[in-house]
Design a protein around this motif. Structure first.
Motif, PDB file in Angstrom:
ATOM      1  N   LYS A  27       0.806  -1.147   0.095  1.00 54.68           N
ATOM      2  CA  LYS A  27       0.149  -0.003  -0.116  1.00 54.68           C
ATOM      3  C   LYS A  27       0.893   1.333   0.165  1.00 54.68           C
ATOM      4  O   LYS A  27       1.961   1.140   0.509  1.00 54.68           O
ATOM      5  N   LEU A  28       0.240   2.306  -0.331  1.00 57.19           N
ATOM      6  CA  LEU A  28       1.114   3.508  -0.629  1.00 57.19           C
ATOM      7  C   LEU A  28       0.597   4.469   0.592  1.00 57.19           C
ATOM      8  O   LEU A  28      -0.685   4.625   0.896  1.00 57.19           O
ATOM      9  N   ILE A  29       1.233   5.074   1.356  1.00 57.45           N
ATOM     10  CA  ILE A  29       1.118   6.144   2.448  1.00 57.45           C
ATOM     11  C   ILE A  29       1.489   7.470   1.812  1.00 57.45           C
ATOM     12  O   ILE A  29       2.796   7.571   1.663  1.00 57.45           O
ATOM     13  N   PHE A  30       0.449   8.234   1.788  1.00 54.95           N
ATOM     14  CA  PHE A  30       0.647   9.516   1.167  1.00 54.95           C
ATOM     15  C   PHE A  30       0.857  10.697   2.084  1.00 54.95           C
ATOM     16  O   PHE A  30       0.126  10.694   3.341  1.00 54.95           O
ATOM     17  N   GLY A  31       1.617  11.862   1.815  1.00 52.68           N
ATOM     18  CA  GLY A  31       1.691  13.009   2.440  1.00 52.68           C
ATOM     19  C   GLY A  31       0.253  13.828   2.063  1.00 52.68           C
ATOM     20  O   GLY A  31      -0.359  13.335   1.392  1.00 52.68           O
ATOM     21  N   THR A  32       0.333  14.927   2.799  1.00 54.07           N
ATOM     22  CA  THR A  32      -0.958  15.756   2.521  1.00 54.07           C
ATOM     23  C   THR A  32      -0.873  16.761   1.231  1.00 54.07           C
ATOM     24  O   THR A  32      -1.924  17.340   0.912  1.00 54.07           O
ATOM     25  N   GLY A  33       0.327  16.559   0.759  1.00 52.82           N
ATOM     26  CA  GLY A  33       0.363  17.240  -0.476  1.00 52.82           C
ATOM     27  C   GLY A  33       0.878  18.754  -0.489  1.00 52.82           C
ATOM     28  O   GLY A  33       0.458  19.402   0.565  1.00 52.82           O
ATOM     29  N   THR A  34       1.639  19.113  -1.457  1.00 53.05           N
ATOM     30  CA  THR A  34       1.939  20.614  -1.514  1.00 53.05           C
ATOM     31  C   THR A  34       1.465  21.096  -3.013  1.00 53.05           C
ATOM     32  O   THR A  34       1.769  20.380  -4.102  1.00 53.05           O
TER      33      THR A  34
ATOM     34  N   GLY B 275      -4.425  -5.771 -17.945  1.00 43.06           N
ATOM     35  CA  GLY B 275      -3.158  -6.714 -17.656  1.00 43.06           C
ATOM     36  C   GLY B 275      -3.190  -6.566 -16.156  1.00 43.06           C
ATOM     37  O   GLY B 275      -2.046  -7.308 -15.720  1.00 43.06           O
ATOM     38  N   HIS B 276      -3.802  -5.725 -15.289  1.00 40.70           N
ATOM     39  CA  HIS B 276      -3.447  -5.664 -13.798  1.00 40.70           C
ATOM     40  C   HIS B 276      -4.342  -6.576 -13.076  1.00 40.70           C
ATOM     41  O   HIS B 276      -5.543  -6.933 -13.533  1.00 40.70           O
ATOM     42  N   ASP B 277      -4.085  -6.969 -12.164  1.00 37.01           N
ATOM     43  CA  ASP B 277      -4.487  -7.969 -11.168  1.00 37.01           C
ATOM     44  C   ASP B 277      -4.974  -7.569  -9.716  1.00 37.01           C
ATOM     45  O   ASP B 277      -5.371  -8.328  -8.948  1.00 37.01           O
ATOM     46  N   THR B 278      -4.513  -6.586  -9.414  1.00 40.59           N
ATOM     47  CA  THR B 278      -4.518  -6.006  -8.045  1.00 40.59           C
ATOM     48  C   THR B 278      -5.244  -4.592  -8.082  1.00 40.59           C
ATOM     49  O   THR B 278      -4.928  -3.591  -8.993  1.00 40.59           O
ATOM     50  N   VAL B 279      -6.168  -4.368  -7.180  1.00 34.96           N
ATOM     51  CA  VAL B 279      -6.942  -3.267  -7.108  1.00 34.96           C
ATOM     52  C   VAL B 279      -6.773  -2.666  -5.674  1.00 34.96           C
ATOM     53  O   VAL B 279      -6.982  -3.450  -4.586  1.00 34.96           O
ATOM     54  N   SER B 280      -6.543  -1.392  -5.462  1.00 34.50           N
ATOM     55  CA  SER B 280      -6.359  -0.901  -4.262  1.00 34.50           C
ATOM     56  C   SER B 280      -7.535   0.233  -4.161  1.00 34.50           C
ATOM     57  O   SER B 280      -7.798   1.082  -5.144  1.00 34.50           O
ATOM     58  N   TRP B 281      -8.058   0.546  -2.915  1.00 31.93           N
ATOM     59  CA  TRP B 281      -8.997   1.725  -2.763  1.00 31.93           C
ATOM     60  C   TRP B 281      -8.412   2.759  -1.805  1.00 31.93           C
ATOM     61  O   TRP B 281      -7.650   2.296  -0.776  1.00 31.93           O
ATOM     62  N   TYR B 282      -8.684   3.964  -2.125  1.00 33.19           N
ATOM     63  CA  TYR B 282      -8.137   5.174  -1.266  1.00 33.19           C
ATOM     64  C   TYR B 282      -9.283   6.069  -1.109  1.00 33.19           C
ATOM     65  O   TYR B 282      -9.948   6.258  -2.141  1.00 33.19           O
ATOM     66  N   GLN B 283      -9.091   6.735   0.059  1.00 33.81           N
ATOM     67  CA  GLN B 283     -10.218   7.920   0.417  1.00 33.81           C
ATOM     68  C   GLN B 283      -9.288   9.058   0.442  1.00 33.81           C
ATOM     69  O   GLN B 283      -8.238   9.079   1.253  1.00 33.81           O
TER      70      GLN B 283
ATOM     71  N   GLY C 111      -8.526  18.724   0.939  1.00 31.60           N
ATOM     72  CA  GLY C 111      -7.026  18.901   1.519  1.00 31.60           C
ATOM     73  C   GLY C 111      -6.078  17.913   2.178  1.00 31.60           C
ATOM     74  O   GLY C 111      -5.130  18.375   2.801  1.00 31.60           O
ATOM     75  N   GLN C 112      -6.355  16.845   1.744  1.00 32.50           N
ATOM     76  CA  GLN C 112      -5.728  15.729   2.572  1.00 32.50           C
ATOM     77  C   GLN C 112      -5.373  14.610   1.500  1.00 32.50           C
ATOM     78  O   GLN C 112      -5.612  14.882   0.308  1.00 32.50           O
ATOM     79  N   GLY C 113      -4.210  14.186   1.608  1.00 30.49           N
ATOM     80  CA  GLY C 113      -3.487  13.061   0.686  1.00 30.49           C
ATOM     81  C   GLY C 113      -4.416  11.845   0.691  1.00 30.49           C
ATOM     82  O   GLY C 113      -5.304  11.616   1.916  1.00 30.49           O
ATOM     83  N   PRO C 114      -4.509  11.147  -0.192  1.00 27.55           N
ATOM     84  CA  PRO C 114      -5.150   9.854  -0.346  1.00 27.55           C
ATOM     85  C   PRO C 114      -4.830   8.927   1.059  1.00 27.55           C
ATOM     86  O   PRO C 114      -3.798   8.864   1.382  1.00 27.55           O
ATOM     87  N   GLN C 115      -5.987   8.307   1.721  1.00 26.13           N
ATOM     88  CA  GLN C 115      -5.599   7.507   2.632  1.00 26.13           C
ATOM     89  C   GLN C 115      -6.029   5.665   2.192  1.00 26.13           C
ATOM     90  O   GLN C 115      -6.989   5.809   1.681  1.00 26.13           O
ATOM     91  N   PHE C 116      -5.096   4.820   2.342  1.00 22.81           N
ATOM     92  CA  PHE C 116      -5.275   3.619   1.919  1.00 22.81           C
ATOM     93  C   PHE C 116      -6.538   2.786   2.563  1.00 22.81           C
ATOM     94  O   PHE C 116      -6.608   2.965   3.969  1.00 22.81           O
ATOM     95  N   ILE C 117      -7.502   2.252   1.898  1.00 22.45           N
ATOM     96  CA  ILE C 117      -8.770   1.645   2.600  1.00 22.45           C
ATOM     97  C   ILE C 117      -8.422   0.088   2.512  1.00 22.45           C
ATOM     98  O   ILE C 117      -8.446  -0.274   3.555  1.00 22.45           O
TER      99      ILE C 117
END
Lengths: 111, 114
Positions: free
Chosen positions: A98-105, B28-36, B40-46
């Protein structure tokens, strides 16, 4: 705990000026870091990753494990660089990750 | 290849309702990830799906659930919607055996809960 910090919400520079977008991370393992970019009305896309040690669109980023940083740099900003930039840390859990993101700039390059 | 596609583009629901969001991965992709991604925030892994199973999960309650189909497409379900669920929901796909295992993102679904 894994964390990515981008201290600046907004960075405004003039065209031709140098750019440095800051990113610090917290991770106990061997980090794998990325910069993603989102241009206006476009989807999030990968800009560069530290493993590749490449320069994309004039941007470079060096992983500094001592300072736990991965700052994004460009010597001469262009107006088309204006976008939202996210620093991300990849965290592995078995075979998947998984990717952990910052809040962005938000980078705003003024003419 | 249209890349990762998501539907619908926008959605408005009221508190307590249930919602289903859909994602088709890049060819061709086999994996799916969801983010919220809240405003004003960065994506958060669900969570992430591979071989039709949830493989990793972020810090989200059980109200968030998902599914992956044999064709690798995926759904995100959210029950008992709260105002705080209003966000952009991003789907990302990758190929688990691919070099670098890069995640490609879709355009997102904007969910508004009233």
């Amino acid at each position: 705990a894994q964390r990515v910090t981008q201290p600046e919400k907004l960075l405004s520079v003039f065209k031709g000026a140098p750019v440095e977008l800051k990113c610090n991370y917290s991770y106990s393992g061997s980090p794998e870091l990325f910069w993603y970019v989102q241009y206006s009305r476009q989807r999030l896309q990968l800009l560069l990753r530290h493993i590749s040690r490449e320069s994309i669109k004039g941007f470079t980023a060096d992983l500094n494990k001592g300072e736990t940083s991965f700052h994004l740099k460009k010597p001469f900003a262009q107006e088309e660089d204006s976008a939202m930039y996210y620093c991300a840390l990849r965290f592995y859990g078995g075979a998947t990750n998984k990717l952990i993101f910052g809040t962005g700039t938000l980078l705003a390059v003024q003419p | 290849d249209a890349g990762v596609t998501q539907s619908p583009t926008h959605l408005i629901k009221t508190r307590g309702q249930q919602v289903t969001l859909r994602c088709s991965p890049k060819s061709g992709h086999d994996t799916v990830s969801w983010y919220q991604q809240a405003l004003g925030q960065g994506p958060q892994f669900i969570f992430q799906y591979y071989e039709e199973e949830e493989r990793q999960r972020g810090n989200f309650p059980d109200r968030f659930s998902g599914h992956q189909f044999p064709n690798y497409s995926s759904e995100l379900n959210v029950n008992a919607l709260l105002l705080g669920d209003s966000a952009l929901y991003l789907c990302a796909s990758s190929f688990i055996g691919g070099a670098g295992n890069e995640q490609f993102f879709g355009p997102g679904t904007r969910l508004t809960v009233l």
